[in-house]
Design an enzyme around this catalytic site. Structure first.
Site, mmCIF file in Angstrom:
data_model
loop_
_atom_site.group_PDB
_atom_site.id
_atom_site.type_symbol
_atom_site.label_atom_id
_atom_site.label_comp_id
_atom_site.label_asym_id
_atom_site.label_seq_id
_atom_site.Cartn_x
_atom_site.Cartn_y
_atom_site.Cartn_z
ATOM 1 N N ASP A 13 0.861 -1.185 0.000
ATOM 2 C CA ASP A 13 0.000 0.000 0.000
ATOM 3 C C ASP A 13 0.894 1.230 0.000
ATOM 4 O O ASP A 13 1.670 1.451 0.941
ATOM 5 C CB ASP A 13 -0.899 -0.020 1.236
ATOM 6 C CG ASP A 13 -2.011 1.010 1.178
ATOM 7 O OD1 ASP A 13 -2.116 1.712 0.152
ATOM 8 O OD2 ASP A 13 -2.762 1.121 2.153
ATOM 9 N N ASP A 107 -2.866 2.430 -6.096
ATOM 10 C CA ASP A 107 -1.846 2.522 -5.053
ATOM 11 C C ASP A 107 -1.756 1.319 -4.126
ATOM 12 O O ASP A 107 -1.059 1.378 -3.112
ATOM 13 C CB ASP A 107 -2.055 3.790 -4.223
ATOM 14 C CG ASP A 107 -3.420 3.843 -3.545
ATOM 15 O OD1 ASP A 107 -4.271 3.002 -3.866
ATOM 16 O OD2 ASP A 107 -3.615 4.730 -2.701
ATOM 17 N N GLU A 108 -2.437 0.221 -4.431
ATOM 18 C CA GLU A 108 -2.306 -0.957 -3.580
ATOM 19 C C GLU A 108 -2.573 -2.227 -4.373
ATOM 20 O O GLU A 108 -3.303 -2.223 -5.363
ATOM 21 C CB GLU A 108 -3.221 -0.883 -2.354
ATOM 22 C CG GLU A 108 -4.695 -0.798 -2.673
ATOM 23 C CD GLU A 108 -5.558 -0.834 -1.420
ATOM 24 O OE1 GLU A 108 -5.259 -1.627 -0.506
ATOM 25 O OE2 GLU A 108 -6.537 -0.065 -1.371
#
Length: 356
Positions: A13, A107-108
Site C-alpha cells: 500500500d 496505489d495498492e
C-alpha cells in the site's frame, strides 16, 4: 493427507500516494498539509498528506470540512495521468517477483509470493526488496503487510504506516485479529461499526465470541465473512488481472430521508465518494446504476447506459440525479443510497462498492 503449506501473501500500500506524488514533484509542499482535490464549496478531498491527516483531514471528506479542520491546508488539483504512470512503474516492480498480482487500485495490490522466484529466503525479504526498489525508482514510500492470507496481509500493511513493514505468521494470525478494533476490518464501515458497538462488539475477540446465527440475524449476507475474519480465516486466492465489474459507493443514513433536497444532497456526497474511487481505479464505464433502499428495506435499482464511457464526475452525478428523480417522491423515507459505474472498459483492477 497433510494440510497444504500456507500461502505467502504481501499487501503493498503506497503511503498517501496522490499527496506524496505532489510533494515529491513540488518541494515547496514537503512538510505541509496537502490535499489532492478541489477547494470549491462542494469539492471533496481525494487524498491527504500525513501532515493533513494529523488535523483529521481524510479522503472523501468535503473540502469545506477539511479547511475548517486545517485552515492552512493546501489544495492541489489531481493529476491522474501522472498517478497512473507511476502505478504502472510500481506494478512492473511487482512483476519481477511474481506473476500473481491482484491490483486493488492505483496505489495498492496483493501479491502471492509463495514461489520465491529470486530465492530471497522469505516473504519478509521479498517485501523488503520490493519496498526498497519502489523508494529507489520512484522516490516514494510504501508500506507492506505479509501474512498467510489476504485479509490479514491487508490489516498488517496498515499496522506500521507510513514506510512500515508488518509480518503476521500463521501461528499469530488469530491473536492479531482478536486484538484489533472491528472498525479496522476491511468491509466494516462506520455504520456497521456503530451497529456492532451497540451489540457490545468492539474487538476481533468480541466478534469471535458471537455465534454465526447471531451474526446472521444482525448482518445477514455479511455474517459468514465476519465469522471467518474474526478467526483469521480467508481462503480467497490472489487473482491476477481480475476484471473490473463495477466501482461505486453507497451510504446508509442514521435517519430516513424523504425531502427531495435532502436526498439530492445525499446523492451528491455518495457520487463524490464513488467518483474518488473511480478515479483511483482509473476506471471508465458506460452504465450508471442508482440503488435506493426504502425505510421498509424494499430495495430498487435503476440504471442508464450510454454509448460512450462516462468521463466526468458532473456527468456521473447528472445521470444519478435523473435516476433518482424518477423514483421520487418517497413519502416513507430512504435509508440507503448507492451510485455505481459499471460496463467498465479498458481496465483490469477489481473494485466493489464501499460501505460508508
Amino acid at each position: 493427507m497433510a494440510d497444504p503449506a500456507p500461502r505467502k501473501i504481501i499487501h503493498v500500500d503506497m503511503d498517501a500516494f496522490y499527496a506524496s506524488v505532489e510533494q515529491r514533484d513540488a518541494p515547496a509542499l514537503r512538510g505541509r498539509p496537502v490535499a489532492v482535490g478541489g477547494a470549491r464549496a462542494r469539492g471533496v478531498v481525494a487524498a491527504a498528506s500525513y501532515e493533513a491527516r494529523t488535523f483529521g483531514v481524510r479522503s472523501a471528506m468535503p473540502s469545506v470540512t477539511a479547511l475548517r479542520r486545517c485552515p492552512d491546508l493546501v489544495f492541489v488539483p489531481p493529476r491522474f495521468d501522472v498517478y497512473r504512470a507511476i502505478s504502472q512503474q510500481i506494478r512492473s516492480i511487482f512483476a519481477d517477483y511474481t506473476d500473481l498480482i491482484e491490483p486493488l487500485s492505483l496505489d495498492e495490490a496483493y501479491l502471492d509470493v509463495t514461489v520465491d522466484r529470486h530465492a530471497l529466503g522469505s516473504a519478509r525479504a521479498i517485501a523488503q526488496a520490493i519496498r526498497a526498489r519502489i523508494a529507489e525508482e520512484t522516490g516514494l514510500t510504501a508500506s507492506a503487510g505479509v501474512s498467510y492470507n489476504k485479509f490479514i496481509a491487508k490489516l498488517a500493511s496498515d499496522q506500521n504506516k507510513p514506510d512500515g513493514l508488518c509480518v503476521i505468521p500463521p501461528a499469530a494470525g488469530a491473536a492479531f485479529v482478536a486484538a484489533l478494533p472491528v472498525k479496522r476490518f476491511h468491509g466494516v464501515g462506520p455504520v456497521t461499526a456503530r451497529r456492532m458497538e451497540a451489540l457490545g462488539i468492539l474487538t476481533g475477540a468480541d466478534l469471535r465470541a458471537q455465534p454465526l446465527a447471531v451474526l446472521e440475524a444482525h448482518f445477514r449476507s455479511h455474517a459468514a465473512y465476519l465469522h471467518a475474519a474474526a478467526r483469521g480465516e480467508d481462503h480467497r486466492p490472489v487473482r491476477a488481472d481480475r476484471p473490473t465489474k463495477s466501482v461505486g459507493a453507497e451510504r446508509t443514513f442514521e435517519t430516513n430521508l424523504s425531502a427531495p433536497d435532502e436526498l439530492h444532497d445525499a446523492l451528491t456526497r455518495v457520487a463524490d465518494a464513488a467518483w474518488t474511487r473511480i478515479e483511483r481505479h482509473g476506471a471508465r464505464g458506460r452504465t450508471v446504476t442508482l440503488k435506493l433502499r426504502h425505510a421498509d428495506f424494499r430495495t430498487v435499482t435503476r440504471a442508464h447506459s450510454q454509448a460512450t464511457p462516462v468521463g466526468e464526475r458532473s456527468r456521473f452525478l447528472e445521470l444519478g440525479e435523473a435516476l433518482l428523480g424518477g423514483l421520487l417522491p418517497v413519502p416513507n423515507g430512504v435509508r440507503l443510497l448507492g451510485l455505481t459505474l459499471s460496463g467498465i472498459v479498458g481496465e483490469e483492477t477489481p473494485a466493489q462498492p464501499t460501505l460508508l
